[in-house]
Design a protein around this motif. Structure first.
Motif, mmCIF file in Angstrom:
data_model
loop_
_atom_site.group_PDB
_atom_site.id
_atom_site.type_symbol
_atom_site.label_atom_id
_atom_site.label_comp_id
_atom_site.label_asym_id
_atom_site.label_seq_id
_atom_site.Cartn_x
_atom_site.Cartn_y
_atom_site.Cartn_z
ATOM 1 N N ALA A 44 0.731 -1.138 0.030
ATOM 2 C CA ALA A 44 0.034 0.003 -0.017
ATOM 3 C C ALA A 44 0.719 1.301 0.194
ATOM 4 O O ALA A 44 1.899 1.438 0.741
ATOM 5 N N ALA A 45 0.270 2.250 -0.659
ATOM 6 C CA ALA A 45 1.091 3.474 -0.779
ATOM 7 C C ALA A 45 1.035 4.336 0.480
ATOM 8 O O ALA A 45 0.147 3.974 1.501
ATOM 9 N N ASN A 55 1.256 -5.307 5.551
ATOM 10 C CA ASN A 55 0.228 -5.918 4.699
ATOM 11 C C ASN A 55 0.051 -7.529 4.950
ATOM 12 O O ASN A 55 0.986 -8.148 4.988
ATOM 13 N N GLU A 148 -11.494 1.247 2.222
ATOM 14 C CA GLU A 148 -10.509 1.909 2.921
ATOM 15 C C GLU A 148 -10.937 2.598 4.050
ATOM 16 O O GLU A 148 -11.790 3.397 4.016
ATOM 17 N N ASN A 196 -2.257 5.074 -7.981
ATOM 18 C CA ASN A 196 -2.496 6.410 -7.051
ATOM 19 C C ASN A 196 -1.424 7.713 -7.410
ATOM 20 O O ASN A 196 -1.231 8.546 -6.828
ATOM 21 N N SER A 208 2.446 4.500 -6.023
ATOM 22 C CA SER A 208 1.455 3.731 -6.279
ATOM 23 C C SER A 208 1.136 2.407 -5.350
ATOM 24 O O SER A 208 2.238 2.036 -4.485
ATOM 25 N N ASP A 209 0.196 1.950 -5.525
ATOM 26 C CA ASP A 209 0.009 0.453 -4.750
ATOM 27 C C ASP A 209 0.359 -0.503 -5.556
ATOM 28 O O ASP A 209 0.043 -0.438 -7.099
#
Length: 223
Positions: A44-45, A55, A148, A196, A208-209
């Motif tokens: 994840a960003a 994660n 989210e 993202n 980015s993710d």
């Protein structure tokens, strides 16, 4: 006379079947399908309101088709389904480390085409080595749906949304030959996305993710 004709016919039929079988083995089989099951994670960003993201490792399912074009080069198309989820770690003064509930939860559907190169030359399926190594870089498109959560001014917020992006899949695998038409692969994959890149929060530009996978794949050449 009947016995003579019966024997001759039996011999001719046997020879024809053997020749046909031999021809089928001589003819290279270049098309194959792949079924994979493994585990994946979600990178994840970073967020302005959190210090660190952990994660979780979740299941991955994949299905693909491919074709070999020469001794070293093949082309694969892969469709995968991957869940993802992550915990946020908040560091608060005086209280130490506190683990919150998962704030990323969702899944993605991804489809890509990846040219691959193998280390050992083997265009014909009968000449495949016992062990081979593959690597490739391709282009794909994915769709994600996720829920989210985030904190803003000490308040919790939650929302769900769809998001899509092109991505570059990097794949590396070790292949073990099981039989004349079947292989077993251990494949690692990394999806570099642009989910993202155009967003920013609080003046902080987000990365980015991305997604990572480790799959056990069964591959079989088509007859």
């Amino acid at each position: 006379m009947f016995i003579f004709f019966f024997s001759f016919f039996s011999f001719f039929l046997f020879f024809h079947l053997k020749a046909q079988s031999f021809y089928q083995e001589k003819e290279p089989k270049t098309d194959f399908y792949r079924i994979g099951l493994g585990a994946g994670t979600f990178f994840a960003a970073p967020k302005p309101s959190y210090d660190k993201i952990e994660n979780q490792i979740v299941p991955v399912l994949s299905l693909g088709f491919g074709r070999r074009y020469n001794d070293h080069f093949s082309l694969r198309s892969t469709f995968s389904f991957q869940q993802f989820s992550s915990d946020e770690l908040l560091i608060q003064e005086g209280t130490g480390l506190e683990v919150s509930e998962p704030i990323f939860q969702g899944y993605n559907y991804a489809l890509d085409i990846t040219p691959t190169v193998n280390l050992m030359p083997s265009f014909h399926h009968m000449s495949r080595p016992i062990l081979d190594l593959y690597a490739g870089l391709g282009l794909g498109y994915l769709l994600t749906y996720r829920t989210e959560k985030f904190i803003f001014k000490e308040k919790d917020y939650e929302f769900s949304f769809f998001e899509s992006s092109f991505y570059f899949p990097a794949r590396v695998s070790a292949v073990i030959r099981l039989g004349i038409l079947s292989d077993l692969e251990v494949e690692g994959a990394f999806f570099y996305t642009f989910l993202n890149d155009s967003k920013s929060e609080g003046g902080l530009k987000k990365d980015s993710d991305h997604f990572g996978q480790l799959n056990l794949v069964y591959r079989r050449y088509l007859k």
